[in-house]
Design an enzyme around this catalytic site. Structure first.
Site, PDB file in Angstrom:
ATOM      1  N   SER A 119       0.820  -1.207   0.000  1.00  0.00           N
ATOM      2  CA  SER A 119       0.000   0.000   0.000  1.00  0.00           C
ATOM      3  C   SER A 119       0.854   1.258   0.000  1.00  0.00           C
ATOM      4  O   SER A 119       0.334   2.350  -0.189  1.00  0.00           O
ATOM      5  CB  SER A 119      -0.928  -0.006   1.215  1.00  0.00           C
ATOM      6  OG  SER A 119      -0.175  -0.139   2.389  1.00  0.00           O
ATOM      7  N   HIS A 140      -2.006  -2.441  -6.467  1.00  0.00           N
ATOM      8  CA  HIS A 140      -2.559  -2.070  -5.157  1.00  0.00           C
ATOM      9  C   HIS A 140      -4.080  -2.161  -5.187  1.00  0.00           C
ATOM     10  O   HIS A 140      -4.753  -1.301  -5.748  1.00  0.00           O
ATOM     11  CB  HIS A 140      -2.083  -0.655  -4.787  1.00  0.00           C
ATOM     12  CG  HIS A 140      -2.527  -0.213  -3.441  1.00  0.00           C
ATOM     13  ND1 HIS A 140      -2.733   1.104  -3.121  1.00  0.00           N
ATOM     14  CD2 HIS A 140      -2.823  -0.918  -2.321  1.00  0.00           C
ATOM     15  CE1 HIS A 140      -3.127   1.192  -1.872  1.00  0.00           C
ATOM     16  NE2 HIS A 140      -3.197  -0.025  -1.367  1.00  0.00           N
ATOM     17  N   GLU A 152      -4.708   0.296  -8.248  1.00  0.00           N
ATOM     18  CA  GLU A 152      -3.672   1.255  -8.581  1.00  0.00           C
ATOM     19  C   GLU A 152      -2.494   0.436  -9.108  1.00  0.00           C
ATOM     20  O   GLU A 152      -2.014  -0.455  -8.408  1.00  0.00           O
ATOM     21  CB  GLU A 152      -3.265   1.940  -7.265  1.00  0.00           C
ATOM     22  CG  GLU A 152      -3.023   3.386  -7.341  1.00  0.00           C
ATOM     23  CD  GLU A 152      -2.677   4.004  -5.974  1.00  0.00           C
ATOM     24  OE1 GLU A 152      -2.470   5.194  -5.947  1.00  0.00           O
ATOM     25  OE2 GLU A 152      -2.598   3.302  -4.948  1.00  0.00           O
TER      26      GLU A 152
HETATM   27  N1  CAA Z   1     -16.029  -8.579   1.616  1.00  0.00           N
HETATM   28  C1  CAA Z   1     -16.908  -8.804   0.615  1.00  0.00           C
HETATM   29  N2  CAA Z   1     -18.037  -8.078   0.430  1.00  0.00           N
HETATM   30  C2  CAA Z   1     -18.267  -7.106   1.312  1.00  0.00           C
HETATM   31  C3  CAA Z   1     -17.402  -6.802   2.374  1.00  0.00           C
HETATM   32  C4  CAA Z   1     -16.237  -7.610   2.512  1.00  0.00           C
HETATM   33  N3  CAA Z   1     -15.352  -7.405   3.484  1.00  0.00           N
HETATM   34  N4  CAA Z   1     -17.908  -5.763   3.084  1.00  0.00           N
HETATM   35  C5  CAA Z   1     -19.042  -5.402   2.477  1.00  0.00           C
HETATM   36  N5  CAA Z   1     -19.271  -6.204   1.405  1.00  0.00           N
HETATM   37  C6  CAA Z   1     -20.386  -6.155   0.479  1.00  0.00           C
HETATM   38  C7  CAA Z   1     -21.661  -6.525   1.200  1.00  0.00           C
HETATM   39  O1  CAA Z   1     -21.807  -7.906   1.213  1.00  0.00           O
HETATM   40  C8  CAA Z   1     -22.698  -5.814   0.373  1.00  0.00           C
HETATM   41  O2  CAA Z   1     -22.953  -6.607  -0.779  1.00  0.00           O
HETATM   42  P1  CAA Z   1     -24.433  -6.786  -1.346  1.00  0.00           P
HETATM   43  O3  CAA Z   1     -24.708  -5.526  -2.104  1.00  0.00           O
HETATM   44  O4  CAA Z   1     -24.281  -7.985  -2.184  1.00  0.00           O
HETATM   45  O5  CAA Z   1     -25.329  -6.962  -0.185  1.00  0.00           O
HETATM   46  C9  CAA Z   1     -21.985  -4.533  -0.095  1.00  0.00           C
HETATM   47  O6  CAA Z   1     -20.586  -4.795   0.045  1.00  0.00           O
HETATM   48  C10 CAA Z   1     -22.363  -3.336   0.735  1.00  0.00           C
HETATM   49  O7  CAA Z   1     -22.129  -3.653   2.093  1.00  0.00           O
HETATM   50  P2  CAA Z   1     -23.017  -3.172   3.309  1.00  0.00           P
HETATM   51  O8  CAA Z   1     -24.410  -2.930   2.826  1.00  0.00           O
HETATM   52  O9  CAA Z   1     -22.814  -4.115   4.439  1.00  0.00           O
HETATM   53  O10 CAA Z   1     -22.357  -1.837   3.824  1.00  0.00           O
HETATM   54  P3  CAA Z   1     -21.972  -0.509   3.055  1.00  0.00           P
HETATM   55  O11 CAA Z   1     -22.985  -0.122   2.047  1.00  0.00           O
HETATM   56  O12 CAA Z   1     -21.582   0.448   4.125  1.00  0.00           O
HETATM   57  O13 CAA Z   1     -20.650  -0.885   2.240  1.00  0.00           O
HETATM   58  C11 CAA Z   1     -18.319  -0.773   2.205  1.00  0.00           C
HETATM   59  C12 CAA Z   1     -19.520  -1.376   2.874  1.00  0.00           C
HETATM   60  C13 CAA Z   1     -18.261  -1.224   0.739  1.00  0.00           C
HETATM   61  C14 CAA Z   1     -17.096  -1.308   2.934  1.00  0.00           C
HETATM   62  C15 CAA Z   1     -18.422   0.795   2.274  1.00  0.00           C
HETATM   63  O14 CAA Z   1     -18.648   1.199   3.598  1.00  0.00           O
HETATM   64  C16 CAA Z   1     -17.212   1.506   1.741  1.00  0.00           C
HETATM   65  O15 CAA Z   1     -17.046   1.674   0.557  1.00  0.00           O
HETATM   66  N6  CAA Z   1     -16.321   1.938   2.673  1.00  0.00           N
HETATM   67  C17 CAA Z   1     -15.096   2.616   2.322  1.00  0.00           C
HETATM   68  C18 CAA Z   1     -14.103   1.578   1.894  1.00  0.00           C
HETATM   69  C19 CAA Z   1     -12.777   2.172   1.540  1.00  0.00           C
HETATM   70  O16 CAA Z   1     -12.557   3.376   1.585  1.00  0.00           O
HETATM   71  N7  CAA Z   1     -11.839   1.300   1.179  1.00  0.00           N
HETATM   72  C20 CAA Z   1     -10.514   1.719   0.907  1.00  0.00           C
HETATM   73  C21 CAA Z   1      -9.744   1.526   2.152  1.00  0.00           C
HETATM   74  S1  CAA Z   1      -8.100   2.059   1.929  1.00  0.00           S
HETATM   75  C22 CAA Z   1      -7.345   0.796   1.206  1.00  0.00           C
HETATM   76  O17 CAA Z   1      -7.819  -0.288   1.046  1.00  0.00           O
HETATM   77  C23 CAA Z   1      -5.975   1.100   0.733  1.00  0.00           C
HETATM   78  C24 CAA Z   1      -4.903   0.998   1.709  1.00  0.00           C
HETATM   79  O18 CAA Z   1      -3.817   0.721   1.266  1.00  0.00           O
HETATM   80  C25 CAA Z   1      -5.013   1.320   3.131  1.00  0.00           C
END
Ligand code: CAA
Length: 283
Positions: A119, A140, A152
């Site tokens: 990352s 990434h 990325e």
């Molecule tokens: N694995 C698989 N599927 C998942 C999941 C996981 N861990 N978490 C959520 N989902 C799926 C759910 O099953 C749901 O699917 P369906 O539509 O089939 O029901 C869908 O995603 C939406 O989930 P929820 O309704 O439970 O919750 P939500 O609408 O709040 O979405 C989220 C969850 C997608 C995580 C959303 O909150 C989000 O986009 N959060 C921000 C995530 C983000 O910013 N990620 C980047 C992090 S930084 C990074 O990764 C880089 C780094 O190097 C640090």
């Protein structure tokens, strides 16, 4: 360059997600981890995710079984001998990554592309641990991998156009959107995301607002799916601190200094969701 066999190193949250999306796209995948419990956990998460797709009518049960059958769990990295592409998603430590890449370089055939899901660590430095720096690249993925569209793609100093184009194609095959980025600390995603999270922690530290209020402002005011403190817990506070340190050291600007409150939480072992406590408490 043709890719059919993919090896994923590390069966944690990221590695198992990467293995899942690659297998869903039809690639044969070897998922490797040094810990048997971690592989079992990774396969269990993949199975649960796929079962949910079947439940929701988005995937036939037969496709789920075929996808699972395309994933072979292994404990050693010898299987790199059959891989066209290796995607490393092990722990975020340069010494460990260098060791893994040097070993992969010995085992994998000359054609094999070696990618890292790091990352924030420099791809160019990881590549220098091998005798094929032109075939080393960053892929990434974002967490949760099955949901997030972005990959990325980071070019190291020596990465060839042919390798870049192959990885761009694989990324599209697995249903993700590739974005090309050069090799600088934090790339683009974490160069922008982590200072925002760090600033949110400073806002809490200075008593500007409660954690709930800070998250609410960013969710409702900026339409972020999660507030920055919830997101920090989700990423892992140790990872957040590590990335801030990479930015601080690599870019040499005091604006990247990690917030003392972030350091304190990490020292306390409050690492976020994975340890049951970070800025919030998780049951
Ligand atoms: N694995 C698989 N599927 C998942 C999941 C996981 N861990 N978490 C959520 N989902 C799926 C759910 O099953 C749901 O699917 P369906 O539509 O089939 O029901 C869908 O995603 C939406 O989930 P929820 O309704 O439970 O919750 P939500 O609408 O709040 O979405 C989220 C969850 C997608 C995580 C959303 O909150 C989000 O986009 N959060 C921000 C995530 C983000 O910013 N990620 C980047 C992090 S930084 C990074 O990764 C880089 C780094 O190097 C640090």
């Amino acid at each position: 360059m043709s890719v059919q066999h993919i090896m994923v190193i590390g069966a944690g949250q990221m590695g198992s997600g990467i293995a899942q999306v690659c297998a869903m796209a039809g690639y044969s995948v070897v998922l490797q981890d040094v810990k048997k419990e971690q592989i079992d956990k990774g396969i269990a998460i993949i199975t649960k995710n796929l079962a949910r797709q079947v439940e929701k009518g988005r995937m036939a049960e037969e496709d789920m079984n075929d996808t699972l059958a395309r994933i072979t769990p292994v404990l050693t990295i010898q299987s790199a001998a059959e891989a066209d592409l290796v995607i490393e998603a092990a722990v975020e430590r340069m010494d460990i990554k260098k060791q893994i890449f040097a070993q992969l370089d010995e085992i994998a055939p000359a054609r094999t592309i070696l990618a890292s899901n790091t990352s924030s660590l420099p791809i160019t430095e990881i590549a220098a641990a091998t005798k094929r720096p032109e075939q080393v690249i960053g892929m990434h993925f974002m967490n949760p991998v099955p949901v997030m569209k972005l990959v990325e793609i980071i070019r190291g100093l020596a990465t060839t156009d042919e390798v870049y184009e192959t990885i761009e194609e694989v990324t599209k095959q697995i249903g993700k959107v590739p974005v090309e980025v050069n090799d600088f600390p934090g790339f683009v995603s974490n160069r922008i995301l982590l200072p925002m999270i760090n600033e949110a922690i400073y806002t809490l530290y200075e008593g500007v607002a409660t954690k709930e209020a800070i998250d609410e402002v960013m969710k409702l005011g900026m339409n972020h799916p999660m507030g920055p403190l919830t997101l920090a817990d989700f990423i892992g506070l140790d990872t957040c601190l590590y990335i801030m340190e990479v930015l601080h050291e690599g870019l040499g600007d005091s604006k990247y200094r990690p917030c003392p409150l972030l350091r304190k939480y990490v020292k306390a072992g409050w690492l976020g969701k994975k340890t049951g406590r970070g800025f919030y408490v998780y049951e």
